[in-house]
Enzyme design. Structure first.
Site, mmCIF file in Angstrom:
data_model
loop_
_atom_site.group_PDB
_atom_site.id
_atom_site.type_symbol
_atom_site.label_atom_id
_atom_site.label_comp_id
_atom_site.label_asym_id
_atom_site.label_seq_id
_atom_site.Cartn_x
_atom_site.Cartn_y
_atom_site.Cartn_z
ATOM 1 N N ASP A 178 11.399 4.308 1.317
ATOM 2 C CA ASP A 178 9.911 4.382 0.806
ATOM 3 C C ASP A 178 9.125 5.383 1.415
ATOM 4 O O ASP A 178 9.269 5.829 2.539
ATOM 5 C CB ASP A 178 9.585 3.032 1.122
ATOM 6 C CG ASP A 178 9.312 2.596 2.558
ATOM 7 O OD1 ASP A 178 10.358 2.880 3.096
ATOM 8 O OD2 ASP A 178 8.366 2.120 3.092
ATOM 9 N N GLU A 179 8.030 5.670 0.752
ATOM 10 C CA GLU A 179 6.903 6.413 1.220
ATOM 11 C C GLU A 179 7.464 7.821 2.005
ATOM 12 O O GLU A 179 6.788 8.094 3.157
ATOM 13 C CB GLU A 179 5.984 5.584 1.908
ATOM 14 C CG GLU A 179 5.549 4.623 1.144
ATOM 15 C CD GLU A 179 4.561 3.708 2.011
ATOM 16 O OE1 GLU A 179 3.664 3.112 1.659
ATOM 17 O OE2 GLU A 179 5.128 3.181 3.120
ATOM 18 N N SER A 180 8.323 8.600 1.634
ATOM 19 C CA SER A 180 8.760 9.740 2.439
ATOM 20 C C SER A 180 8.041 11.108 1.678
ATOM 21 O O SER A 180 8.368 11.815 1.164
ATOM 22 C CB SER A 180 10.422 10.087 2.208
ATOM 23 O OG SER A 180 11.052 9.159 2.928
#
Ligand code: ACM
Length: 538
Positions: free
Chosen positions: A341-343
């Site tokens: 997530d959220e890279s």
């Protein structure tokens, strides 16, 4: 085989003898006031309940017997006896005579009935003389035991008998879960929680038939699991947490202890190592991993999206191979969660390349990959699983790939969302989630995701704003109890007005377990020592 038939025959003969003996002793039978099994405060609500309006008197003349030639049944019997002892201070012998003559029995029976042809299905037949729990597997028996625990009253009743008696309402319960995957996640990375804390959470979740605990073991603020081939991960990466406290980590023995405890509760542990983003703690420990171009430093804040692994370096994949290998070797469950997530600082192509490579590593160690919903932008296998937290579009991509989806939409299931503006802990970036809003939605019809793609429901508890078990309990309870019903019970059996009453009646159990739950003013709590007024004063 022959031996097993003989054992069965002897057991049946024994049961008949007990029942006849009980009938001969009718004079000893207590006349209980009428009961109604259908009105018991069971959560999750079973598939079908037929009340017969009498009662089984649990007392010191009760014994537990189990099938002994099928794996796990006698342990389930012992588990029940231990819980009865803890709740009522009553000793019930298991597969032995005990001190007292036996007048009534609880029989936990392995049954090959086709009606029970699913791992977690069970049937409970409760009469005046016996409680018979049938299931194909010990796992099904374990779920049935939770139902029985919930209908054993906290208090004995007044009778003319000299012994204390706890009346269990009679009738039949047939039960089977709607979803086989019913989970919660605990973030031990932002703040660390001890083995004892995790065990208590397992105790509470399993009472409500939740069968998956996902542990978020690494993030920017901390690395929480010992990796023997990369010791600095915990020496350096585990040394702090949000707010600058001392952090901590599970060594592999601790983790094995959690896994063994979960296994005893028929619960699967899912380990998560979040990558390629959320990796600051790993990169501080081993700077060659870092791909964001800045010198990494230990981080005690709560921002997200600033870290990434260097996705084009072979040594990064050798590192990940070691991590996945070591954790998989001590994880009996079928899953490995790679985060994903959220890279935000990983280039899109690099992210896709990374997820596809890591998926192969996870598969090499015999596990099925799970990732947050972003992973479906890569060409992942249909056997991998997408955990829907934020993007309906990503969920649709996963469905196109034939993947299963775990439903964890932040605005409905995130346990770290505040109840309302007065909540002591939690965030509200996705929503305020009061107890009714957490319960009143339909996973089976969520945003057009076909039922056949839904693996189940999981309620994640992120720990940016909580640092001890009391705070954990405040956010998780009572909402997680609602998620247990949303994932176990069929839609037709769910109703907020009815659930509200059953939830109110969980207070004595939660109090006994010393759970500092949020006593929401929407619920008319029964006899809780934590009244809403007290909560407001805090
Ligand atoms: C997430 O909440 N970043 C999965």
């Amino acid at each position: 085989m022959f031996k097993s038939i003989i054992t069965r025959a002897l057991t049946i003969l024994f049961l008949c003898a007990v029942v006849i003996a009980c009938q001969e002793e009718k004079k000893k039978r207590i006349n209980f006031p009428p009961t109604d099994l259908a009105k018991e405060n069971l959560i999750p609500k079973p598939l079908k309940i037929i009340p017969t309006n009498m009662a089984f008197g649990l007392d010191r003349y009760t014994a537990i017997y189990t099938t002994q030639d099928a794996k796990g049944f006698s342990e389930v019997g012992q588990f029940l006896a231990d819980k009865i002892k803890a709740k009522l201070d009553l000793d019930v012998p298991v597969n032995s005579e005990g001190e007292e003559p036996i007048e009534r029995i609880i029989y936990i029976n392995q049954s090959d009935s086709l009606e029970l042809n699913s791992t977690e299905a069970y049937q409970l037949y409760i009469t005046q003389d016996s409680v018979i729990l049938n299931s194909n597997t010990a796992e099904g028996a374990f779920r049935g035991i939770q139902t029985l625990r919930q209908i054993i009253p906290e208090e004995s009743i007044d009778t003319l008998a000299e012994q204390r008696i706890w009346p269990i309402p009679s009738g039949m319960i047939t039960d089977n879960p709607n979803f086989g995957f019913r989970g919660s996640m605990l973030d031990v990375a932002r703040h660390f929680f001890s083995v004892e804390d995790v065990k208590k959470y397992i105790d509470l979740l399993s009472y409500y038939k939740i069968n998956v605990l996902h542990l978020h073991l690494s993030d920017d603020q901390g690395w929480r699991i010992e990796i023997k081939s990369w010791p600095k991960l915990t020496e350096i990466g585990g040394s702090t947490e949000v707010g600058g406290e001392a952090g901590g980590f599970f060594n592999q023995e601790d983790y094995k202890e959690i896994v063994a405890y979960a296994t005893k509760h028929y619960m699967t542990i899912i380990p998560e190592i979040d990558m390629p983003g959320h990796t600051n703690a790993a990169s501080v420990s081993y700077p060659f991993l870092n791909g964001n171009g800045k010198t990494p430093k230990l981080y005690e804040g709560t921002r997200v999206g600033f870290s990434t692994f260097d996705t084009r370096k072979d040594t990064v994949y050798s590192f990940i191979d070691d991590v996945v290998r070591e954790i998989s070797a001590i994880t009996p469950g079928p899953y490995f969660h790679i985060g994903g997530d959220e890279s935000h600082v990983t280039k899109k192509n690099d992210y896709i390349y990374f997820v596809e490579k890591v998926e192969k590593i996870v598969q090499k160690y015999g596990k099925r990959m799970i990732g947050w919903d972003e992973i479906a932008s890569a060409e992942v296998d249909s056997t991998s699983i997408s955990q829907y937290w934020s993007s309906g579009k990503n969920a649709q991509k996963a469905i196109k790939r034939g993947m299963k989806v775990i439903l964890s939409p932040a605005k409905k299931t995130y346990l770290d969302m505040q109840y309302d503006t007065l909540s002591k802990h939690g965030l509200h970036w996705a929503a305020y989630i009061p107890v009714d809003s957490a319960y009143v939605w339909t996973p089976e019809e969520y945003e057009g995701i076909p039922m056949e793609n839904i693996l189940g429901v999981e309620a994640p508890l992120w720990s940016e704003t909580i640092s001890n078990i009391d705070e954990l309990e405040y956010l998780a309870f009572p909402r997680v109890i609602g998620y247990s019903e949303l994932s176990w019970s069929i839609k037709e059996n769910r109703d907020w007005e009815n659930f509200k009453i059953r939830l109110a009646n969980q207070a004595p159990y939660l109090d006994r377990m010393d759970v500092k739950f949020y006593a929401s003013p929407k619920i008319d709590w029964k006899k809780s020592k934590y009244t809403y007024e007290e909560i407001k004063k805090d």
